[in-house]
Scaffold this motif. Structure first.
Motif: not given
Length: 313
Positions: A106-113, A135-145, A147-155
């Motif tokens: 996913x491409x996360x916007x600024x300001x969203x945890x 997809x209730x089983x979705x989990x985050x493989x890592x985190x972005x701050x 305030x930082x926007x951009x790519x996040x990998x979810x499992x």
């Protein structure tokens, strides 16, 4: 080495894409009841705990309500839903750039945890995607701050999450960031910055200290105009606020940074002006489950570069 026994599945469903809280009672303790332990452990206070118990909102592994008199049993698990804070909605979409049976990028916007934490619970990328994708089983493989926007990998599958998290732990993910900051013609770039960064609990800003480096970033100049520059940032480690700290230490703090070089006062709720001009642009890795080679690029444009006046107004 003895393998840790996994906790039992939650008897409570998610609510608004947010998992219930799970509490495991310690093996040792002088509490007579579950209530006594929860009052001592949780910040909610005795009256709130009693209200939840009386309403049947705290349950055991079988989904049975725990009462005020339920005896303390070492190792016992209980679950409950936290009261969701009154959150300001972040008025920007989370864009899905890739999805298969194993992962979502996913491409996360600024300001969203990225994930529920503190006062940001339902208004997070993870909770939103669980609701929007179903997809209730979705989990985050890592985190972005936040305030930082951009790519996040979810499992997608909980049993595979560890394999993807290990990619980040073992530094087998290619990560490329982009930032907008002031242009300094005297700054010799490209260069690799190495320092030791510490982030203390309860302190907003991280800081550099003497000692063996634990944070390494390569900083490159992409282009400059009108006193601003666009930089490519390539971290090879993942310390908290690493890129923000390193850019500030070079004398070119990232535009919109409320912590570096000086901690600014809090902004009003709902103020989404002047987002931090930092973007997780590229995510590249070999899928540990399928063996596929992945390279994802965010199409976002940092607004201070495309239209500085609009960003600064």
């Amino acid at each position: 080495m003895r393998r840790r026994t996994p906790p039992p599945p939650s008897p409570l469903p998610q609510r608004d894409g947010v998992d219930p809280v799970r509490v495991r009672l310690p093996a040792e303790g002088a509490w007579a009841t579950v209530r006594d332990h929860l009052v001592a452990r949780l910040a909610a206070g005795a009256s709130v705990i009693d209200e939840m118990l009386d309403a049947g909102r705290i349950v055991d592994a079988a989904g049975r309500p725990v009462s005020r008199e339920t005896a303390y049993l070492p190792g016992m698990y209980v679950w409950f839903h936290r009261e969701l804070p009154d959150e300001e909605r972040v008025p920007f979409a989370v864009d899905v750039v890739y999805q298969d049976e194993h992962v979502v990028v996913a491409d996360k916007p600024h300001f969203l945890a990225t994930t529920p934490r503190g006062s940001h619970v339902a208004e997070t990328a993870l909770a939103r995607l669980r609701r929007e994708l179903g997809v209730p089983t979705l989990g985050a493989a890592h985190r972005l701050d936040r305030l930082t926007a951009g790519l996040v990998l979810f499992t997608v599958r909980p049993e595979e999450r560890g394999a993807y998290q290990s990619l980040f732990r073992d530094r087998r993910v290619g990560k490329e960031y982009e930032a907008v900051a002031a242009y300094d013609p005297g700054l010799d770039l490209p260069r690799t910055v190495r320092s030791r960064i510490v982030k203390e609990r309860g302190v907003l800003a991280a800081r550099e200290v003497e000692g063996e480096p634990n944070a390494v970033s390569r900083i490159e100049l992409l282009e400059h105009r009108h006193g601003l520059a666009r930089y490519r940032l390539l971290p090879s480690t993942g310390q908290t606020h690493q890129l923000r700290v390193h850019m500030s230490a070079l004398g070119v703090p990232i535009l919109g940074d409320p912590l570096y070089p000086v901690v600014a006062g809090p902004v009003a709720a709902g103020d989404f002006r002047r987002p931090l001009q930092l973007l997780a642009r590229v995510l590249e890795f070999t899928d540990p489950i399928t063996g596929r080679e992945h390279r994802f690029v965010s199409p976002r444009v940092l607004r201070a570069w495309s239209s500085y006046d609009e960003w600064a107004e």
